[in-house]
Design an enzyme around this catalytic site. Sequence first.
Site, PDB file in Angstrom:
ATOM      1  N   HIS A   1     -16.021 122.317  74.612  1.00 41.60           N
ATOM      2  CA  HIS A   1     -17.439 121.929  74.707  1.00 41.60           C
ATOM      3  C   HIS A   1     -18.291 122.744  73.749  1.00 41.60           C
ATOM      4  CE1 HIS A   1     -17.170 125.561  77.061  1.00 41.60           C
ATOM      5  NE2 HIS A   1     -18.474 125.696  76.977  1.00 41.60           N
TER       6      HIS A   1
ATOM      7  N   ARG B   1     -23.225 136.175  79.615  1.00 41.70           N
ATOM      8  CA  ARG B   1     -23.590 135.385  78.429  1.00 41.70           C
ATOM      9  C   ARG B   1     -25.091 135.208  78.362  1.00 41.70           C
ATOM     10  NH1 ARG B   1     -21.891 129.245  78.109  1.00 41.70           N
ATOM     11  NH2 ARG B   1     -24.127 128.846  78.315  1.00 41.70           N
TER      12      ARG B   1
ATOM     13  N   ASP C   1     -22.024 124.490  74.178  1.00 44.39           N
ATOM     14  CA  ASP C   1     -22.748 124.845  75.407  1.00 44.39           C
ATOM     15  C   ASP C   1     -23.914 123.904  75.705  1.00 44.39           C
ATOM     16  OD1 ASP C   1     -21.149 126.984  76.218  1.00 44.39           O
ATOM     17  OD2 ASP C   1     -22.120 128.314  74.778  1.00 44.39           O
TER      18      ASP C   1
HETATM   19  C1  SIN Z   1     -18.311 129.651  77.848  1.00 42.07           C
HETATM   20  O1  SIN Z   1     -19.336 130.212  77.475  1.00 42.07           O
HETATM   21  O2  SIN Z   1     -18.169 128.443  77.774  1.00 42.07           O
HETATM   22  C2  SIN Z   1     -17.181 130.507  78.370  1.00 42.07           C
HETATM   23  C3  SIN Z   1     -16.437 131.144  77.267  1.00 42.07           C
HETATM   24  C4  SIN Z   1     -15.449 132.144  77.762  1.00 42.07           C
HETATM   25  O3  SIN Z   1     -15.401 132.438  78.951  1.00 42.07           O
HETATM   26  O4  SIN Z   1     -14.704 132.667  76.933  1.00 42.07           O
END
Ligand code: SIN
Length: 274
Positions: A102, A265, A104
């Site tokens: 995906h 994040r 984001d």
């Molecule tokens: C994400 O931000 O889609 C998760 C990425 C990850 O956990 O490495």
Amino acid sequence: MGYETIEVRKLTPTIGALVSGVNLGGDLSNRQFDEIHQALLDNLVLFFRDQTMTVEQHKAFGAHFGKLHVHPNAPRAVEGHPEILVIKADETSKRVAGEVWHSDVSCELEPPMGSILHIHQVPENGGGDTMFANMYAAYEALSAPMQHFLAGLTAVHMSLKSANHQYRERGPEQRFPEAEHPVIRTHPETGRKALFVNRGFTARIPQLTAAESDAVLEMLFRHAEQARFHCRFKWEPGSVAFWDNRATMHQAMWDYYPQKRFGYRVTVCGDRPA
Ligand code: SIN
């Protein structure tokens, strides 16, 4: 632009670079921010090792690149910091965020320009890597007739197509956005064309019949998911990845159950794909 204040070493010829010589939690000069920005445009995803950042410093670093995004349906897991998205898996997890390829929250009308993930805890068995795909390269590898066919098409991206229904408990302020974007988008800063569909959020191409749309999307997903467009990053505690959602997609590997992986994040708002 040559780099004077950071070191940038390519991870693969196609995508990804390791950046050193910078402390993301410290006071960065304007030149360092400019060079990180340029390195992101050049390499699409940047990796930094051994970074120590509080959530405030993480947010401050992200805010330098734009307004911070609040996830429409993920839990607000860090009190007072709705912009922090917790990435977490352990023995109780039924699924993890980002397991399907995906870009984001591409279901937003204005999907994020970038995301900055700081991983604090990695599984002991060596799992939990993340893969990133160069969507310029995926576009450029399509035949000219296919590029021409896709040029006038849009695609509907839906929050509810993703595994985000895991988040349905959050309450009435949750949103489950849906948006229509061009199948081929032009990057607002580089002017390059990128394929902008992904298995996680892209549901249909409204100009085609349902059967045609399913077939074309499946062909495009498989095309972009080929390893020749990718890099793969092995996290250590303190690693940071900063990726450009406008020209990449990514997939988190959940190959470490029941072990733990944990991080935060921050996501930087973007503009409407053109
Ligand atoms: C994400 O931000 O889609 C998760 C990425 C990850 O956990 O490495």
